[in-house]
Design a protein around this motif. Sequence first.
Motif, PDB file in Angstrom:
ATOM      1  N   GLY A  59       0.794  -1.224   0.000  1.00  0.00           N
ATOM      2  CA  GLY A  59       0.000   0.000   0.000  1.00  0.00           C
ATOM      3  C   GLY A  59       0.827   1.273   0.000  1.00  0.00           C
ATOM      4  N   TYR A  60       2.106   1.186   0.407  1.00  0.00           N
ATOM      5  CA  TYR A  60       2.932   2.398   0.413  1.00  0.00           C
ATOM      6  C   TYR A  60       3.265   2.863  -1.000  1.00  0.00           C
ATOM      7  N   ALA A  61       3.198   1.949  -1.960  1.00  0.00           N
ATOM      8  CA  ALA A  61       3.577   2.300  -3.331  1.00  0.00           C
ATOM      9  C   ALA A  61       2.416   2.893  -4.117  1.00  0.00           C
ATOM     10  N   MET A  62       1.295   3.166  -3.454  1.00  0.00           N
ATOM     11  CA  MET A  62       0.132   3.692  -4.185  1.00  0.00           C
ATOM     12  C   MET A  62      -0.615   4.731  -3.347  1.00  0.00           C
ATOM     13  N   ASP A  63      -1.429   5.505  -4.028  1.00  0.00           N
ATOM     14  CA  ASP A  63      -2.388   6.329  -3.320  1.00  0.00           C
ATOM     15  C   ASP A  63      -3.725   5.605  -3.467  1.00  0.00           C
ATOM     16  N   PRO A  64      -4.201   4.961  -2.398  1.00  0.00           N
ATOM     17  CA  PRO A  64      -5.410   4.131  -2.523  1.00  0.00           C
ATOM     18  C   PRO A  64      -6.605   4.888  -3.071  1.00  0.00           C
ATOM     19  N   ARG A  65      -6.614   6.221  -2.876  1.00  0.00           N
ATOM     20  CA  ARG A  65      -7.751   7.009  -3.354  1.00  0.00           C
ATOM     21  C   ARG A  65      -7.893   6.973  -4.874  1.00  0.00           C
ATOM     22  N   ASP A  66      -6.770   6.706  -5.578  1.00  0.00           N
ATOM     23  CA  ASP A  66      -6.806   6.705  -7.046  1.00  0.00           C
ATOM     24  C   ASP A  66      -7.888   5.778  -7.606  1.00  0.00           C
ATOM     25  N   VAL A  67      -8.144   4.662  -6.912  1.00  0.00           N
ATOM     26  CA  VAL A  67      -9.115   3.698  -7.453  1.00  0.00           C
ATOM     27  C   VAL A  67     -10.542   4.269  -7.470  1.00  0.00           C
ATOM     28  N   LEU A  68     -10.765   5.335  -6.707  1.00  0.00           N
ATOM     29  CA  LEU A  68     -12.131   5.876  -6.604  1.00  0.00           C
ATOM     30  C   LEU A  68     -12.453   6.891  -7.690  1.00  0.00           C
ATOM     31  N   TYR A  69     -11.456   7.276  -8.480  1.00  0.00           N
ATOM     32  CA  TYR A  69     -11.722   8.335  -9.452  1.00  0.00           C
ATOM     33  C   TYR A  69     -12.511   7.856 -10.669  1.00  0.00           C
ATOM     34  N   ARG A  70     -12.529   6.549 -10.902  1.00  0.00           N
ATOM     35  CA  ARG A  70     -13.385   6.055 -12.009  1.00  0.00           C
ATOM     36  C   ARG A  70     -14.763   5.745 -11.469  1.00  0.00           C
ATOM     37  N   THR A  71     -15.672   6.635 -11.728  1.00  0.00           N
ATOM     38  CA  THR A  71     -17.021   6.455 -11.172  1.00  0.00           C
ATOM     39  C   THR A  71     -18.032   6.294 -12.294  1.00  0.00           C
ATOM     40  N   PHE A  72     -19.195   5.775 -11.918  1.00  0.00           N
ATOM     41  CA  PHE A  72     -20.298   5.660 -12.872  1.00  0.00           C
ATOM     42  C   PHE A  72     -21.269   6.791 -12.596  1.00  0.00           C
ATOM     43  N   GLU A  73     -21.574   7.527 -13.643  1.00  0.00           N
ATOM     44  CA  GLU A  73     -22.493   8.632 -13.402  1.00  0.00           C
ATOM     45  C   GLU A  73     -23.910   8.324 -13.862  1.00  0.00           C
ATOM     46  N   ASP A  74     -24.061   7.125 -14.482  1.00  0.00           N
ATOM     47  CA  ASP A  74     -25.411   6.800 -14.942  1.00  0.00           C
ATOM     48  C   ASP A  74     -26.302   6.316 -13.805  1.00  0.00           C
ATOM     49  N   ALA A  75     -25.754   6.359 -12.589  1.00  0.00           N
ATOM     50  CA  ALA A  75     -26.593   5.999 -11.439  1.00  0.00           C
ATOM     51  C   ALA A  75     -27.264   7.226 -10.848  1.00  0.00           C
ATOM     52  N   VAL A  76     -27.223   8.336 -11.587  1.00  0.00           N
ATOM     53  CA  VAL A  76     -27.858   9.569 -11.109  1.00  0.00           C
ATOM     54  C   VAL A  76     -29.318   9.259 -10.785  1.00  0.00           C
ATOM     55  N   GLY A  77     -29.732   9.710  -9.642  1.00  0.00           N
ATOM     56  CA  GLY A  77     -31.099   9.406  -9.235  1.00  0.00           C
ATOM     57  C   GLY A  77     -31.123   8.355  -8.139  1.00  0.00           C
ATOM     58  N   TYR A  78     -30.070   7.544  -8.083  1.00  0.00           N
ATOM     59  CA  TYR A  78     -29.999   6.568  -6.991  1.00  0.00           C
ATOM     60  C   TYR A  78     -29.497   7.285  -5.761  1.00  0.00           C
ATOM     61  N   GLU A  79     -30.339   7.382  -4.771  1.00  0.00           N
ATOM     62  CA  GLU A  79     -29.933   8.171  -3.602  1.00  0.00           C
ATOM     63  C   GLU A  79     -29.993   7.356  -2.327  1.00  0.00           C
ATOM     64  N   ASP A  80     -30.161   6.057  -2.496  1.00  0.00           N
ATOM     65  CA  ASP A  80     -30.262   5.202  -1.316  1.00  0.00           C
ATOM     66  C   ASP A  80     -28.854   4.816  -0.852  1.00  0.00           C
TER      67      ASP A  80
END
Length: 210
Positions: A59-80
């Motif tokens: 884990g020291y060789a990465m920024d774990p947050r990087d994996v979160l930058y690819r998101t799906f935006e077609d779930a707009v409207g899902y608020e649960d």
Amino acid sequence: MDTSAAKANLEKLDRQVTREEVEDAIRTLLIWVGEDPYREGLLETPKRVAKAFKEYCAGYAMDPRDVLYRTFEDAVGYEDMVVLRHIPFESMCEHHLAPIVGNAHIAYIPVGRVVGISKLARLVDGYARRLQIQERLTFEIAQAIGEVLKPKGVACIIEAEHFCMKCRGVRKNGSRLTTSHFVGAFSSDHGLRQEFYQRLRCEALPTGAY
Ligand SMILES: [Zn+2]
């Protein structure tokens, strides 16, 4: 420690440590416990341990947050609430370099963006594969989701066994530590937390775990 000593220490940390130095350190440890590092069975051990530590601490060789930058935006409207339970992880306690083995449970309430569930598992691994204390691991996972996805709220619960407690010291086998961290709506809304606990309880978790 005075400033110059602290600086010298940092410079030492900055310098590239060689594989040979690590293997020597492990041979020293083997001698310290009463072994002969040059007997046949142990000849390759320093090399294996050095390699294993790179894996435990990948884990020291990465920024774990990087994996979160690819998101799906077609779930707009899902608020649960999105809940991912039982994400198994292995980490290592920073006090004894002993394994911490457990499960993370994550929930967030998206605002437009959702992330693939495998990404949440990889996020957990990115922070777990470092020297940790469970409290910080829990905090870092929840904060990262909060910062990158900017959801309404995030909840993270971790339950884990600490081998430093199982195999040494008080030797209490089977006791598990539970930690939680809540961000945004989860920290202010008691009802949301209850719903999260309810969803965790409704499958697989042993009765009375929370
Ligand atoms: Zn420990």
